[in-house]
Design a protein around this motif. Sequence first.
Motif, PDB file in Angstrom:
ATOM      1  N   VAL A 169       0.823  -1.228  -0.034  1.00 18.25           N
ATOM      2  CA  VAL A 169      -0.023   0.021  -0.013  1.00 18.25           C
ATOM      3  C   VAL A 169       0.976   1.316   0.015  1.00 18.25           C
ATOM      4  CG1 VAL A 169      -1.321   1.415   1.333  1.00 18.25           C
ATOM      5  CG2 VAL A 169      -2.074  -0.927   1.003  1.00 18.25           C
ATOM      6  N   SER A 173       1.213   4.370  -2.830  1.00 14.46           N
ATOM      7  CA  SER A 173       0.827   5.423  -2.726  1.00 14.46           C
ATOM      8  C   SER A 173       2.005   6.245  -3.073  1.00 14.46           C
ATOM      9  CB  SER A 173       0.602   5.601  -1.118  1.00 14.46           C
ATOM     10  OG  SER A 173       0.623   7.076  -0.900  1.00 14.46           O
ATOM     11  N   LEU A 188      -6.687   3.641  -1.204  1.00 11.57           N
ATOM     12  CA  LEU A 188      -7.733   3.152  -0.433  1.00 11.57           C
ATOM     13  C   LEU A 188      -9.090   2.746  -1.162  1.00 11.57           C
ATOM     14  CD1 LEU A 188      -8.904   2.636   2.189  1.00 11.57           C
ATOM     15  CD2 LEU A 188      -9.852   5.091   2.253  1.00 11.57           C
ATOM     16  N   PHE A 236      -3.766   3.919   5.690  1.00 12.53           N
ATOM     17  CA  PHE A 236      -3.403   4.369   4.528  1.00 12.53           C
ATOM     18  C   PHE A 236      -2.711   5.736   4.390  1.00 12.53           C
ATOM     19  CE2 PHE A 236      -5.382   1.293   1.129  1.00 12.53           C
ATOM     20  CZ  PHE A 236      -5.507   0.370   1.995  1.00 12.53           C
TER      21      PHE A 236
END
Length: 291
Positions: A169, A173, A188, A236
Amino acid sequence: MAWILFTLLAASMQAWRNAFQSQLSREVNIAGVTLARFIWATPIAIIYLVALYIWQPVGLPYITLKFSVYVLGAAAVQILATALMVKLFKMNNFAVGAGLAKSEALVAAILGVLFFGTHLSLLGWIGVFVGSIAVFMMSCKQGIKQLSLSTVLLGLACGTAFALTSLWVREASLNLDLPFPHRAAWVLLLVISIQTTMLLIYAYVIDKNTIDGLLQRPKLTLLTSSASCLGSIGWFSAMSLQAVPYVKTLGQVEVFFTLLIATFWLKDKVKIKDMLGLVLIAVAAILVMWS
């Protein structure tokens, strides 16, 4: 310091999500409890992303192949991790199951050092060692001589799957050329949308009773999804600002929320040994953070 606030939000919401899933697991199968985490999360994620664009309009993300691989990998592994955690709940009480799943922080530190360029000092490795002892101790149902290897392995597998989810994750990002809150919100939304679609297809094709079971428990399903999505917003966002091992070690404060919920809401009987194990995990988190 924003990542600290996001982490605290995530830890508290995750403790409640685990509690709601633990309740659901008594009446719904593993697939249903896993789906409950995501089924209402997508609309909440859309509302959050739209609110960010109203607050600060920016461009749309440029999707690369590398980004897509990270998102797909994170989505698939998190489903596996959630299913393993539900199985843990069925094997032991709520607090112990959540504690074993929290090996995630320790595994994230190890994988981060080995594959993602994260550095841990001697103090950090001591924290990892203390946390490992805690995980093994909490797997002892009736002392060290009767250590449940299957429970330990399941807990470590669950923690590893969650750790990989977090690491991928963060990488996803960092691969988006957008401001901090927007890139976290896009990751997300995409991850949750993929997960919801995969689980709905599985439930429709393999086991239609899964969806019926959730529809018969609308309040608990909504609470699970809401807590899960709010927790994911926290995770996140924090992981977009800070390295995963630091976020996850601070996130170990979840164990205290877990103890409170298990004791006062679920009425679980938490043994002194289990409490000590959770405290040791928290100590490990502090050591890694200080490092």
